[in-house]
Motif scaffolding. Structure first.
Motif, PDB file in Angstrom:
ATOM      1  N   VAL A  50      46.260  41.172  33.890  1.00  6.36           N
ATOM      2  CA  VAL A  50      45.119  42.010  34.230  1.00  6.36           C
ATOM      3  C   VAL A  50      44.497  41.484  35.521  1.00  6.36           C
ATOM      4  CG1 VAL A  50      42.858  42.870  33.528  1.00  6.36           C
ATOM      5  CG2 VAL A  50      44.663  42.528  31.801  1.00  6.36           C
ATOM      6  N   GLU A  51      44.444  42.345  36.555  1.00  8.11           N
ATOM      7  CA  GLU A  51      43.833  41.965  37.817  1.00  8.11           C
ATOM      8  C   GLU A  51      42.357  42.347  37.827  1.00  8.11           C
ATOM      9  OE1 GLU A  51      47.924  43.784  38.967  1.00  8.11           O
ATOM     10  OE2 GLU A  51      46.245  44.245  37.642  1.00  8.11           O
ATOM     11  N   SER A  52      41.597  41.622  38.632  1.00  8.14           N
ATOM     12  CA  SER A  52      40.196  41.955  38.867  1.00  8.14           C
ATOM     13  C   SER A  52      39.780  41.376  40.208  1.00  8.14           C
ATOM     14  CB  SER A  52      39.302  41.429  37.746  1.00  8.14           C
ATOM     15  OG  SER A  52      39.381  40.014  37.675  1.00  8.14           O
ATOM     16  N   GLY A  53      38.612  41.810  40.697  1.00  9.06           N
ATOM     17  CA  GLY A  53      38.052  41.216  41.902  1.00  9.06           C
ATOM     18  C   GLY A  53      38.147  42.072  43.150  1.00  9.06           C
ATOM     19  N   GLY A  54      38.779  43.232  43.053  1.00  9.58           N
ATOM     20  CA  GLY A  54      38.857  44.089  44.222  1.00  9.58           C
ATOM     21  C   GLY A  54      37.510  44.690  44.569  1.00  9.58           C
ATOM     22  N   GLY A  55      37.460  45.359  45.713  1.00 16.97           N
ATOM     23  CA  GLY A  55      36.220  45.998  46.128  1.00 16.97           C
ATOM     24  C   GLY A  55      36.264  46.406  47.578  1.00 16.97           C
ATOM     25  N   CYS A  90      44.115  37.203  38.467  1.00 15.05           N
ATOM     26  CA  CYS A  90      45.176  37.764  37.630  1.00 15.05           C
ATOM     27  C   CYS A  90      45.201  36.935  36.352  1.00 15.05           C
ATOM     28  CB  CYS A  90      46.510  37.697  38.353  1.00 15.05           C
ATOM     29  SG  CYS A  90      47.937  38.192  37.360  1.00 15.05           S
ATOM     30  N   ALA A  91      44.701  37.531  35.290  1.00 14.63           N
ATOM     31  CA  ALA A  91      44.619  36.825  34.013  1.00 14.63           C
ATOM     32  C   ALA A  91      45.834  37.189  33.166  1.00 14.63           C
ATOM     33  CB  ALA A  91      43.335  37.199  33.285  1.00 14.63           C
ATOM     34  N   GLY A  92      46.518  36.164  32.686  1.00 13.13           N
ATOM     35  CA  GLY A  92      47.719  36.390  31.903  1.00 13.13           C
ATOM     36  C   GLY A  92      47.524  36.048  30.442  1.00 13.13           C
ATOM     37  N   THR A 120      53.879  31.992  26.848  1.00 13.81           N
ATOM     38  CA  THR A 120      54.310  31.094  27.919  1.00 13.81           C
ATOM     39  C   THR A 120      53.840  31.559  29.289  1.00 13.81           C
ATOM     40  OG1 THR A 120      56.397  32.286  28.119  1.00 13.81           O
ATOM     41  CG2 THR A 120      56.341  30.384  26.634  1.00 13.81           C
ATOM     42  N   SER A 121      52.754  32.327  29.362  1.00 11.29           N
ATOM     43  CA  SER A 121      52.355  32.908  30.641  1.00 11.29           C
ATOM     44  C   SER A 121      52.099  31.853  31.701  1.00 11.29           C
ATOM     45  CB  SER A 121      51.117  33.785  30.451  1.00 11.29           C
ATOM     46  OG  SER A 121      50.024  32.996  30.007  1.00 11.29           O
ATOM     47  N   GLN A 122      51.648  30.666  31.297  1.00 15.80           N
ATOM     48  CA  GLN A 122      51.312  29.673  32.318  1.00 15.80           C
ATOM     49  C   GLN A 122      52.542  29.085  32.982  1.00 15.80           C
ATOM     50  OE1 GLN A 122      51.110  29.288  29.040  1.00 15.80           O
ATOM     51  NE2 GLN A 122      50.893  27.164  28.406  1.00 15.80           N
ATOM     52  N   THR A 150      45.365  31.788  34.590  1.00 19.10           N
ATOM     53  CA  THR A 150      44.832  32.658  35.632  1.00 19.10           C
ATOM     54  C   THR A 150      45.348  32.234  37.004  1.00 19.10           C
ATOM     55  OG1 THR A 150      42.830  33.064  34.341  1.00 19.10           O
ATOM     56  CG2 THR A 150      42.737  33.594  36.682  1.00 19.10           C
ATOM     57  N   VAL A 151      45.704  33.224  37.796  1.00 21.79           N
ATOM     58  CA  VAL A 151      46.131  33.025  39.180  1.00 21.79           C
ATOM     59  C   VAL A 151      45.132  33.743  40.080  1.00 21.79           C
ATOM     60  CG1 VAL A 151      47.926  33.547  40.877  1.00 21.79           C
ATOM     61  CG2 VAL A 151      48.544  32.737  38.586  1.00 21.79           C
TER      62      VAL A 151
END
Length: 120
Positions: free
Chosen positions: A5-10, A22-24, A28-30, A77-78
């Motif tokens: 899930v992405e966030s932070g645009g604008g 980018c929250a995963g 094993t996402s990490q 998170t990335v």
């Protein structure tokens, strides 16, 4: 299966900064490499940057020196910190699981995208 899930645009003025997240989730996402891509209106999706499971980073020439990718393993998170933004950076930004190296290969899990608009 990894969910992203992405966030932070604008909307930001030229020369400004934004930080995308980018929250995963997933067992094993990490350990996955995570890549950032973008797609501007009327253009094909292009690769922007990636960070490997070991934390090694790669950048497209168009963003090198302006964008910085990082990750917090414990938070799955990335981040993509974008500085000195230009109008040509305007696009929908996506994160994806990738094999991150000199060659980058998407592995199939994508986020929904977040809009970045650079305009005065």
């Amino acid at each position: 299966q990894v969910q992203l899930v992405e966030s932070g645009g604008g909307l930001v003025q030229p020369g400004g900064s934004l930080r995308l997240s980018c929250a995963g989730s997933g067992v094993t996402s990490q350990y996955y490499g995570i890549g950032w891509y973008r797609q501007a209106p009327g253009k094909e999706r292009e690769w922007v940057s990636c960070i490997s499971g070991a934390g090694i980073t790669y950048y497209a020439d168009s963003v090198k020196g302006r964008f910085t990718v990082s990750r917090i393993y414990t938070e799955h998170t990335v981040f993509l910190a974008m500085d000195n933004l230009k109008p040509e950076d305007t696009a929908v930004y996506y994160c994806a699981t990738v094999m991150c190296g000199a060659d980058v290969t998407a592995l199939g899990s994508w986020g929904q995208g977040t809009q970045v608009t650079v305009s005065s």
